[in-house]
Design an enzyme around this catalytic site. Structure first.
Site, short mmCIF file in Angstrom:
data_model
loop_
_atom_site.label_atom_id
_atom_site.label_comp_id
_atom_site.label_asym_id
_atom_site.label_seq_id
_atom_site.Cartn_x
_atom_site.Cartn_y
_atom_site.Cartn_z
N HIS A 133 0.86 -1.20 0.00
CA HIS A 133 0.00 0.00 0.00
C HIS A 133 0.89 1.24 0.00
O HIS A 133 1.03 1.94 0.99
CB HIS A 133 -0.92 0.00 1.22
CG HIS A 133 -2.02 1.01 1.12
ND1 HIS A 133 -3.32 0.72 1.50
CD2 HIS A 133 -2.05 2.29 0.70
CE1 HIS A 133 -4.07 1.80 1.32
NE2 HIS A 133 -3.32 2.77 0.83
N LYS A 216 -6.22 -0.06 -8.95
CA LYS A 216 -6.67 0.42 -7.64
C LYS A 216 -7.98 1.20 -7.80
O LYS A 216 -8.05 2.19 -8.51
CB LYS A 216 -5.61 1.32 -7.01
CG LYS A 216 -6.07 2.08 -5.77
CD LYS A 216 -6.39 1.13 -4.61
CE LYS A 216 -7.00 1.88 -3.43
NZ LYS A 216 -6.11 2.91 -2.88
N HIS A 218 -10.52 3.55 -5.85
CA HIS A 218 -10.49 4.44 -4.68
C HIS A 218 -11.72 5.32 -4.68
O HIS A 218 -12.12 5.86 -5.71
CB HIS A 218 -9.23 5.31 -4.71
CG HIS A 218 -8.93 5.96 -3.39
ND1 HIS A 218 -9.70 6.98 -2.88
CD2 HIS A 218 -7.96 5.73 -2.48
CE1 HIS A 218 -9.21 7.36 -1.71
NE2 HIS A 218 -8.15 6.61 -1.44
N HIS A 319 -6.85 13.71 2.66
CA HIS A 319 -7.98 13.64 1.73
C HIS A 319 -8.55 15.00 1.39
O HIS A 319 -9.71 15.13 0.99
CB HIS A 319 -9.04 12.68 2.27
CG HIS A 319 -8.59 11.26 2.20
ND1 HIS A 319 -8.57 10.53 1.03
CD2 HIS A 319 -8.05 10.44 3.15
CE1 HIS A 319 -8.08 9.33 1.27
NE2 HIS A 319 -7.75 9.26 2.54
#
Length: 566
Positions: A133, A216, A218, A319
C-alpha cells in the site's frame, strides 16, 4: 567433547531448544530445528573453520555458492530454524549445512575460493518485507523503506500530486512509463498499480498493457458498483490484482452493495477496518468473505491511547478536507472508531486480517510496517495470552502468523510469490539480518538479490567499520548497474508481450505477476480465518461469530522510544 549451551550459543548462535527474545517485547521464539552437524559447524575468522583445506574446498565457482550466511536463525512462515544459507546468482540456492564436502559429512552447501561469507551467528534472518500500500509521493520513501527491512514496494502515484497524496494510482500509460523508468534508479523491487475507476474496460486495459501489475479502486475517484464490476472483469482477463478503498460515505450503496459487486471475484481490500477509508461503519465485514484478501495499514497498528486523536488530523490533510466545513469534519469523524480499531487488533491475532502495509505519507509511515506488526503481536500476547499452536514458553505460532502478514501473504496476493516473500530455495535473495535485541526495529544488513544493498555503517574514515556515528547507508548494490541486476521491476504479462521494457529502455530485471485471480483467503498462510462479522450501527461494537471483540488501548508499546534516542 562437551560444551555448555551458553558457550555454544555465544560461539555459534542458539540451537534446538534454546529461546530468543524478540527486541524488548514479551515474544519468545524457540529453535525448532538445527541443520548443523555438531562439531562440524563452519565459521569465518582468524583461527576459525572457513580456511583453505579446512571448511573451504577447492571447487570452482560453478559448484560453490557466491555468498554464505553462516549459522543464522531463520524466522519464516514455515519454521523457526537454525541453518547455513547459500546464495547463488541472486537467488537462495540452499538452506542447510555448509562446509567442505571433501572432508566434512552431510554438506549440502559447498564453500570455495569464490564464496563470500556473512556471519549469521547470533543473528535472525528473515525475508525482506513487502509493502503493498504505497503512495509514491516522494522517492525518498524508497530508501526509508529499504532501511527498515522492506525490499518490495507495490502501489501507485506520480509524486506529490494531489491525486497521489490521496490514492495509490499511477494513472494512464504516460505516467506509468515515467514511473517505470524512475524505478530503475532504486535498489527496491517495485510494481505499480493503475487507476481502476472506470465503467468501461478500455481505459483500464491500456494501463495494464502499459505495465500496471494491478488496478486500484479508490472512493476519491468513485468506487461505484459499476466501476468495481468493470475493474474486476478487466483484472480477470489480464491476470492482475485489484485493490480497493471503498465508499466511506455510502453514496453509491452500502457495504452489502460493494460486496455484491465483487460477485465472488478476488480482491485485496485496503485498510479493511475502515479508519483508512471504506464503508462506515461496517467495511470490516469484508474480512469474512473467502474472495476478499484483507489488509491493514500501519497507523491503526496497534490500538493505543493516541490512535484516535492522531487519525483525525491525518485524515483532514490526506484527503483534501477543510476543517471549516462541517460536512468534511463529519466525514472524518465517521471513519475513526475506537470499537472497530480495537476489533482489528483481535482479528489480526485470530488470523482474520491477513496483511499489514503502510499507506506511505497518506495516513501511514513507510518505515514502520515491520515495527507496527510486531507491536501488534506483542500487545495481543499480553492481552490475550498464548495462541493455540504456541509451544510451552514460546510464541512460535504467533510469530509465524505475524511475519506472514508482511512477507508471504502480500506476495501471494499480488502474484509475486514465485519470486519473493519467503526464505525458500529458488526465491530471489532479498534477505534481512537482525540482532535479536533490535529485531523488528533496526536491521543490521539488507540484501537485495544476494548483494548487500544497505547496512548500518560507522564513520567511513575510521580505521574499522564500527565507530560512531553509526547510521544507515546505501551499500554497493544500491549503485550503478548492480541495482539493476539485484532488484526487480514487476509488470503484467500483457506489458511484457507488448514489449514495454524494450520500448522504455528499462535496465532492471523484469518479473511478471501471475496467478492473481485464483487466490482465495484460504491460500493466505496462517491468516485464513473467515469469521461472520456483525457491526452494531449505533455503538460500532464488533462481533465475530457472535463473540464481542474489544481490547483496551495500549498506554506503552515496546520497540518504541528506547530504540530511537539516537
Amino acid at each position: 567433547m562437551k560444551i555448555s549451551r551458553e558457550a555454544y550459543a555465544d560461539m555459534f548462535g542458539p540451537t534446538v531448544g534454546d529461546k530468543v527474545r524478540l527486541a524488548d517485547t514479551e515474544l519468545w521464539i524457540e529453535v525448532e530445528k538445527d541443520f548443523t552437524t555438531y562439531g562440524e559447524e563452519v565459521k569465518f575468522g582468524g583461527g576459525k573453520v572457513i580456511r583453505d583445506g579446512m571448511g573451504q574446498s577447492q571447487l570452482l565457482a560453478a559448484e560453490v555458492v557466491d555468498t554464505l550466511i553462516t549459522n543464522a536463525l531463520i524466522i519464516d512462515h514455515w519454521g523457526i530454524v537454525k541453518a547455513d544459507v547459500g546464495l547463488k546468482d541472486g537467488r537462495i540456492a540452499a538452506i542447510g549445512k555448509a562446509g567442505n564436502p571433501d572432508i566434512q559429512p552431510d554438506v549440502n552447501i559447498a564453500i570455495g575460493a569464490s564464496t563470500e561469507v556473512i556471519a549469521g551467528e547470533g543473528m535472525i534472518l528473515t525475508a525482506g518485507g513487502i509493502d503493498t500500500h504505497i503512495h509514491f509521493i516522494c522517492p525518498q520513501q524508497i530508501e526509508e523503506a529499504l532501511m527498515s527491512g522492506v525490499t518490495t514496494m507495490i502501489g501507485g502515484g506520480t509524486g506529490p500530486a494531489t491525486g497521489t497524496n490521496a490514492t495509490t494510482c499511477t494513472s494512464g500509460p504516460w505516467h506509468m512509463a515515467r514511473m517505470l523508468q524512475a524505478a530503475d534508479a532504486f535498489a527496491m523491487n517495485i510494481g505499480f498499480t493503475g487507476k481502476g475507476n472506470a465503467s468501461l474496460p478500455e481505459p483500464l486495459i491500456e494501463q495494464v498493457k502499459a505495465g500496471a501489475i494491478g488496478l486500484k479502486l479508490h472512493e476519491d475517484w468513485g468506487s461505484t458498483p459499476a466501476s468495481i464490476d468493470n475493474c474486476l472483469s478487466v483484472a480477470d482477463e489480464y491476470d492482475v490484482q485489484v485493490a480497493i478503498h471503498t465508499d466511506t460515505l455510502n453514496e453509491s450503496g452500502f457495504v452489502e452493495t460493494t460486496l455484491g459487486a465483487f460477485k465472488g471475484r478476488t480482491i485485496h481490500t485496503y485498510h479493511t477496518e475502515g479508519a483508512g477509508g471504506g464503508h462506515a461503519p461496517d467495511i470490516i465485514k469484508a474480512c469474512g468473505l473467502a474472495n476478499v484478501l484483507p489488509s491493514s495499514t500501519n497507523p491503526t497498528r496497534p490500538f493505543t491511547r493516541n490512535t484516535i486523536d492522531e487519525h483525525l488530523d491525518m485524515l483532514m490533510v490526506c484527503h483534501h478536507l477543510d476543517p471549516s466545513i462541517a460536512e468534511d469534519v463529519a466525514f472524518a469523524e465517521s471513519r475513526i472508531r475506537r470499537e472497530t480499531i480495537a476489533a482489528e487488533d483481535i482479528l489480526h491475532d485470530l488470523g482474520a486480517f491477513s496483511m499489514i502495509s503502510s499507506d506511505s505519507q497518506a495516513m501511514g509511515r513507510v518505515g514502520e510496517v515491520v515495527t507496527r506488526t510486531w507491536q501488534t503481536a506483542d500487545k495481543m500476547h499480553k492481552q490475550r495470552g498464548p495462541l493455540p499452536g504456541d509451544g510451552p514458553g514460546n510464541s512460535n505460532f504467533r510469530v509465524k502468523r505475524y511475519i506472514a502478514k508482511y512477507t508471504i501473504n502480500p506476495a501471494i496476493t499480488h502474484g509475486i510469490s514465485h519470486e519473493v516473500g519467503s526464505v525458500e530455495v529458488g526465491k530471489w535473495a532479498d534477505l534481512v539480518l537482525w540482532r535479536p535485541a533490535f529485531f523488528g526495529v533496526k536491521p543490521t544488513l539488507i540484501l537485495k538479490g544476494g548483494a548487500i544493498a544497505a547496512s548500518l555503517m560507522g564513520d567511513a574514515n575510521a580505521s574499522i567499520p564500527t565507530p560512531q556515528p553509526v547510521h544507515y547507508r546505501p551499500m554497493f548494490a544500491s549503485f550503478g548497474g548492480s541495482r539493476h541486476a539485484t532488484s526487480l521491476t514487476f509488470i503484467s504479462q500483457a506489458a511484457l508481450e507488448a514489449g514495454v521494457p524494450e520500448q522504455l529502455g528499462l535496465k532492471k530485471r523484469i518479473a511478471v505477476v501471475k496467478g492473481c485471480r485464483n487466490v482465495q483467503k484460504t491460500d493466505l498462510i496462517h491468516n485464513d480465518y473467515l469469521p461472520d462479522i456483525e457491526v452494531d450501527p449505533q455503538t460500532y461494537q464488533v462481533k465475530a461469530d457472535g463473540v464481542l471483540l474489544w481490547c483496551e488501548p495500549a498506554d506503552v508499546l515496546p520497540m518504541a522510544q528506547r530504540y530511537f534516542l539516537f
